[in-house]
Scaffold this active site. Structure first.
Site, PDB file in Angstrom:
ATOM      1  N   SER A 143       2.931 -32.298   6.040  1.00  0.00           N
ATOM      2  CA  SER A 143       2.788 -31.479   4.837  1.00  0.00           C
ATOM      3  C   SER A 143       4.130 -30.826   4.540  1.00  0.00           C
ATOM      4  O   SER A 143       4.944 -30.618   5.450  1.00  0.00           O
ATOM      5  CB  SER A 143       1.721 -30.400   5.044  1.00  0.00           C
ATOM      6  OG  SER A 143       1.779 -29.416   4.023  1.00  0.00           O
ATOM      7  N   TYR A 156      -1.339 -23.562  10.636  1.00  0.00           N
ATOM      8  CA  TYR A 156      -1.208 -24.799   9.869  1.00  0.00           C
ATOM      9  C   TYR A 156       0.250 -25.236   9.786  1.00  0.00           C
ATOM     10  O   TYR A 156       0.572 -26.409  10.023  1.00  0.00           O
ATOM     11  CB  TYR A 156      -1.784 -24.607   8.470  1.00  0.00           C
ATOM     12  CG  TYR A 156      -1.753 -25.862   7.626  1.00  0.00           C
ATOM     13  CD1 TYR A 156      -2.579 -26.937   7.940  1.00  0.00           C
ATOM     14  CD2 TYR A 156      -0.908 -25.973   6.533  1.00  0.00           C
ATOM     15  CE1 TYR A 156      -2.561 -28.100   7.176  1.00  0.00           C
ATOM     16  CE2 TYR A 156      -0.880 -27.125   5.762  1.00  0.00           C
ATOM     17  CZ  TYR A 156      -1.715 -28.181   6.080  1.00  0.00           C
ATOM     18  OH  TYR A 156      -1.673 -29.337   5.321  1.00  0.00           O
TER      19      TYR A 156
END
Length: 263
Positions: A143, A156
């Site tokens: 990501s 995350y």
């Protein structure tokens, strides 16, 4: 089931979002599918609605946060459909955390088990056989959140930074064997994972648009790509910002909802 002459792609997290969109795209490109997720019914329903040819796909139930579960799914795939040409470790979770809350340490452990150990376990059953064959493509979904740590997203961001580093390491290990490793860094993609976000999502892509671009990148065997490219520019700019300016820029920004573990 005998191995097909068509190339096979193994995709985790295939019951929704990016995984499902990638499955549709690869199917349209002429690949057979090995679809993996916990929710097998959702995959069966999707395949029926799409009218997929039964001979061109198989469904495996697995939880990538449990290494033995996903390793078993990969082993079954080899026996049932043959050795894939492409393995896409797509399954992942995204939750906000607050390190001051004790329960969020357990949330972080669960997130890392899914996003990091789950990726390594996804690749594990195929590595030796791909090395012996001298070909194969392993795809890790990271990501743009891997580029810099964002407030409230510590778990995350850490997990996705770990994905980038892990795939880079694996790429070096596999290079001499002919097995390629592709690292994809999605920006914002409209999926169930992002629909609850409480902050602006610039350059938002549909899952289908992301899958189209990602499939092209994977088939080219590019080693690293940010999708869309505009987010790559934003990420690089954020990377070079001095810490004081970066911190000030994000001050007061809304964060992702915390995930509360089931009692």
């Amino acid at each position: 089931m005998a191995a097909s002459a068509r190339p096979l792609v193994f995709i985790t997290g295939a019951s929704s979002g990016i995984g499902q969109a990638l499955a549709a795209r690869f199917y349209a490109e002429g690949h057979d599918l090995a679809l993996v997720a916990r929710n097998t019914q959702a995959m069966h329903d999707w395949a029926a609605v799409r009218g997929l040819e039964p001979a061109r796909y198989a469904i495996y139930g697995a939880d990538v946060s449990k290494a033995d579960s996903i390793v078993e799914a990969g082993t079954q795939c080899i026996v049932r459909q043959g050795l894939p040409q492409i393995v896409v470790a797509n399954a992942g979770v995204s939750w906000g955390v607050d390190t001051a809350e004790r329960e969020d340490l357990d949330v972080m452990a669960q997130l890392l088990a899914t996003n990091n150990l789950g990726m390594a376990a996804t690749f594990h059953p195929f590595l030796r056989a791909m090395q012996a064959r001298g070909s194969g493509t392993l795809v890790g979904l990271a990501s743009v959140a891997a580029i810099r740590g964002l407030p409230g997203h510590g778990a995350y961001c850490a997990s996705k930074a770990g994905v980038v580093a892990y795939c880079e390491s694996l790429r070096g290990e596999m290079r001499a064997s002919g097995v390629r490793v592709v690292t994809l860094l999605p920006g914002y993609v409209a999926t169930p994972l992002t629909q609850g976000n409480r902050y602006p999502m610039p350059f938002l892509l549909s899952a289908e648009d992301f899958a189209r671009r990602a499939c092209r990148t994977i088939l080219r065997q590019s080693s690293y790509a940010v999708i869309p490219w505009q987010m790559g520019i934003v990420a690089k700019l954020l990377r070079v910002l001095p810490n004081a300016l970066f911190d000030r820029l994000l001050q007061g920004r809304q964060t992702k909802h915390r995930h509360r573990l089931e009692p």
